[in-house]
Enzyme design. Structure first.
Site, short mmCIF file in Angstrom:
data_model
loop_
_atom_site.label_atom_id
_atom_site.label_comp_id
_atom_site.label_asym_id
_atom_site.label_seq_id
_atom_site.Cartn_x
_atom_site.Cartn_y
_atom_site.Cartn_z
N LYS A 192 0.64 -1.14 0.03
CA LYS A 192 -0.08 -0.03 0.05
C LYS A 192 0.97 1.20 0.10
CE LYS A 192 -2.23 3.39 2.39
NZ LYS A 192 -1.83 4.66 1.35
N GLU A 268 9.23 1.35 10.91
CA GLU A 268 10.29 2.65 10.68
C GLU A 268 9.67 3.75 10.88
OE1 GLU A 268 13.27 1.86 10.48
OE2 GLU A 268 13.46 -0.12 10.17
N CYS A 303 13.51 11.05 6.88
CA CYS A 303 13.05 10.66 8.44
C CYS A 303 14.49 10.74 9.29
CB CYS A 303 13.02 9.18 8.41
SG CYS A 303 13.75 7.88 7.69
N GLU A 402 9.05 16.84 14.79
CA GLU A 402 9.84 16.34 13.51
C GLU A 402 8.79 17.24 12.65
OE1 GLU A 402 8.64 12.52 11.62
OE2 GLU A 402 10.32 12.38 10.88
P1 NAP Z 1 2.31 8.78 7.47
O1 NAP Z 1 1.35 9.67 7.42
O2 NAP Z 1 2.58 7.85 8.61
O3 NAP Z 1 2.05 7.78 6.28
C1 NAP Z 1 2.68 6.49 5.69
C2 NAP Z 1 1.77 5.44 5.23
O4 NAP Z 1 0.77 4.97 6.25
C3 NAP Z 1 0.92 5.97 4.13
O5 NAP Z 1 0.79 4.78 3.04
C4 NAP Z 1 -0.30 6.15 4.83
O6 NAP Z 1 -1.29 6.22 4.10
C5 NAP Z 1 -0.38 5.17 5.60
N1 NAP Z 1 -1.57 5.30 6.82
C6 NAP Z 1 -1.98 6.46 7.10
N2 NAP Z 1 -2.78 6.28 8.23
C7 NAP Z 1 -2.86 4.72 8.50
C8 NAP Z 1 -3.49 3.89 9.22
N3 NAP Z 1 -4.44 4.45 9.99
N4 NAP Z 1 -3.26 2.71 9.13
C9 NAP Z 1 -2.30 2.20 8.36
N5 NAP Z 1 -1.97 2.92 7.46
C10 NAP Z 1 -1.94 4.28 7.40
O7 NAP Z 1 3.98 9.24 6.93
P2 NAP Z 1 4.00 10.21 5.58
O8 NAP Z 1 3.51 11.36 5.82
O9 NAP Z 1 3.72 9.12 4.59
O10 NAP Z 1 5.74 10.02 5.89
C11 NAP Z 1 6.31 10.93 6.57
C12 NAP Z 1 6.70 9.94 7.95
O11 NAP Z 1 7.32 9.05 7.70
C13 NAP Z 1 7.91 10.98 8.69
O12 NAP Z 1 7.31 10.91 10.03
C14 NAP Z 1 9.03 10.37 8.53
O13 NAP Z 1 9.88 10.56 9.98
C15 NAP Z 1 8.55 8.86 8.30
N6 NAP Z 1 9.65 8.01 7.68
C16 NAP Z 1 10.28 7.21 8.51
C17 NAP Z 1 11.43 6.42 7.90
C18 NAP Z 1 12.30 5.44 8.58
O14 NAP Z 1 12.82 4.62 8.13
N7 NAP Z 1 12.38 5.61 9.90
C19 NAP Z 1 11.80 6.84 6.43
C20 NAP Z 1 10.92 7.82 5.80
C21 NAP Z 1 9.92 8.29 6.56
P3 NAP Z 1 -1.94 7.59 3.14
O15 NAP Z 1 -1.06 8.54 3.69
O16 NAP Z 1 -2.02 7.35 1.92
O17 NAP Z 1 -3.43 7.78 3.91
#
Ligand code: NAP
Length: 499
Positions: A192, A268, A303, A402
């Site tokens: 997804k 992650e 991240c 963040e």
């Molecule tokens: P996000 O809002 O947490 O979304 C990540 C994924 O989770 C998307 O595909 C999102 O779908 C999905 N998602 C949202 N709500 C969900 C739920 N209730 N249940 C299951 N899945 C759900 O993060 P983002 O805005 O895409 O990315 C930014 C974040 O990623 C930052 O916090 C960053 O630090 C973190 N990140 C961490 C790493 C690491 O390796 N630690 C690497 C890169 C990024 P939709 O948004 O399509 O609804």
């Protein structure tokens, strides 16, 4: 599409791309079960790219059922590592062949410069598949010492159906960090992708079919996190979730797992990583150049971005000036200009609004030392200058929250002890960097930093052969390296009593 000819611009190419927002389920491109879609809008210029299938719970059911049937059928899970290797290497070749297209899809979707998606994201994605393909047929299982008359075999088994839920900042590459080890180990996967950046994942799914990965072994189901992501996380027939994204969503996944089938999780999550500059740094200007990279590369949407810069008092002013000078290397420009090596657009206007608000709170409570402006380019207001904020109170939220944009805060410290305390004073533990010529200090400080990766005299070091992941609320489980296989396999012990 294979390569660019010298007289074709990326913008022209973008106009001629065949974009397909349909899901890939059981080897077939298909609309969402209720035919609903959501628009994919490019932050580069606000252009409507294509409509993406807004998949439903029924689509999740179909994808999981297909993945399960493929796993039980054994046409991937039981063909042996060497055969899987050959197919995954074919997929890597196809990704390389279509590298320009995949790079363009990621840049169009989330705004990163084409100069970076072509040289970093896509080669990294291809290499990830090659690395795990080459790894799996060279692993050995174990025969531990057991009492006479017995033999025990310890084997690494695929888990079954893995759901991969991925973010938008490295759309293809982070998906490949999950898919390559999961598939190489013999699992079936339902991916997804983030709503903002589904296109390269969908194209990857098509290439996987072309490479010969059997139908159902890789499904790509775009849609909302709440419906598709949560549907997978709560599904009783999904054996593991491999997630990269925010800490808030990661915590929800823990609940979903506990309330369903206790599926295994690799999380992650977020970060707020520190970069510690001691006054015995060998080359202050080089450290400032790297610090700017650590904070502002990929629009700061990383991240492990080193967005908290801690600098020792004696060199603080000189360092901030050098950092401000090097931050200009990350000024926003047209992401589709192949000569532009700075920053691109943030993922969308709404995210740029949040980053702008953070900058305004820094302007009110501290001093902006570089940047601070939001820009409109190509008719899109999703561009923000790399911004350095100093003189904030130690407890200010910008030091700890963040921002996920091109914003770095500066804190000044006097002693090593104070630097360690500041660096560890966050709920996250993903990465940290430190600069010193004192070998003893380098070891002493690195040992006390609570972070999954510590980089000494560089920033944010990363490689396929080394594990990547966090401590504390940055999550658990590791991407990359042999250790990633732990997310996608379980150890089975088989005892044999001799006759
Ligand atoms: P996000 O809002 O947490 O979304 C990540 C994924 O989770 C998307 O595909 C999102 O779908 C999905 N998602 C949202 N709500 C969900 C739920 N209730 N249940 C299951 N899945 C759900 O993060 P983002 O805005 O895409 O990315 C930014 C974040 O990623 C930052 O916090 C960053 O630090 C973190 N990140 C961490 C790493 C690491 O390796 N630690 C690497 C890169 C990024 P939709 O948004 O399509 O609804």
């Amino acid at each position: 599409m294979t390569k660019l000819s010298t007289d074709t611009s990326w913008r022209e190419l973008a106009g001629s791309l065949r974009l397909d927002g349909r899901a890939l389920i059981d080897g077939q491109r298909q609309d969402a079960s209720n035919a609903q879609t959501f628009p994919s809008i490019s932050p580069i210029d606000g252009r409507h790219l294509v409509d993406i299938a807004a998949c439903t719970s029924e689509d999740v059911e179909a994808a999981v059922a297909s993945a399960r049937a493929a796993f039980e059928g054994g046409q991937w899970s039981r063909i042996g590592a060497a055969a899987r290797k050959e197919t995954l290497l074919r997929l890597a070749d196809l990704m390389e062949e279509h590298g320009a297209e995949l790079a363009l899809l990621d840049s169009l979707d989330m705004g990163k410069p084409i100069a970076q998606s072509t040289t970093v994201d896509i080669p990294g994605s291809v290499e990830t598949f090659r690395w795990y393909a080459e790894l799996v047929d060279k692993l050995s299982d174990e025969i531990p010492s057991t009492p006479p008359g017995t033999t025990a075999l310890v084997t690494r088994e695929p888990l079954g159906v893995v759901a991969a839920i991925t973010p938008w900042n490295y759309p293809l590459e982070i998906a490949c960090w999950k898919l390559a080890p999961a598939l190489a180990a013999g699992n079936s996967v339902v991916l997804k992708p983030a709503g903002q950046s589904s296109l390269s994942a969908l194209r990857l799914g098509e290439l996987a079919v072309e490479a010969g990965i059997p139908a159902g072994v890789l499904n790509v189901v775009p849609g909302s996190g709440r419906i598709v992501g949560e549907g997978l996380a709560r599904h009783m027939d999904v054996d593991a979730v491999a997630f990269t994204g925010s800490t808030a969503v990661a915590k929800g996944l823990l609940e979903s797992s506990g309330q369903s089938n206790m599926k295994r999780l690799g999380l992650e999550a977020g970060g707020k990583s520190s970069n510690l500059i001691f006054d015995d740094v060998e080359d202050l200007d080089a450290a400032a150049a790297k610090a700017a990279f650590g904070a502002f590369y990929n629009q700061g949407e990383v991240c492990s971005a080193n967005s908290r810069i801690l600098v020792q008092r004696g060199i603080a002013e000189q360092f901030i000036e050098a950092l401000a000078k090097h931050s200009a290397d990350y000024a926003p420009g047209d992401p589709l200009d192949p000569g532009h090596a700075g920053a691109g657009a943030l993922v969308n206007s709404a995210h740029a609004d949040q980053v702008e608000q953070a900058i305004e709170s820094g302007r009110n409570d501290g001093v902006i030392r570089a940047g601070g402006r939001r820009l409109t380019l190509n008719g899109s207001d999703a561009y923000i200058e790399p911004t350095i904020i100093a003189q904030l109170p130690a407890t200010h939220p910008l030091h700890h929250t963040e921002i996920f944009g091109p914003v770095a805060t500066i804190s000044v410290f006097d002693t090593e002890e104070e630097a360690i305390e500041l660096a560890n004073g966050t709920e996250y533990g993903l990465a940290a960097s430190l600069w010193t010529t004192n070998l003893s200090r380098a070891h002493r400080v690195a040992a006390r930093l609570v972070a999954g990766t510590v980089s000494i005299n560089t920033v944010d070091a990363l490689g396929l052969t080394t594990p990547f992941g966090g401590f504390k609320q940055s999550g658990f489980g590791r991407d990359l390296s042999v250790h990633a296989l732990d997310n996608y396999t379980g150890l089975k012990t088989t005892w044999i009593q001799h006759g």
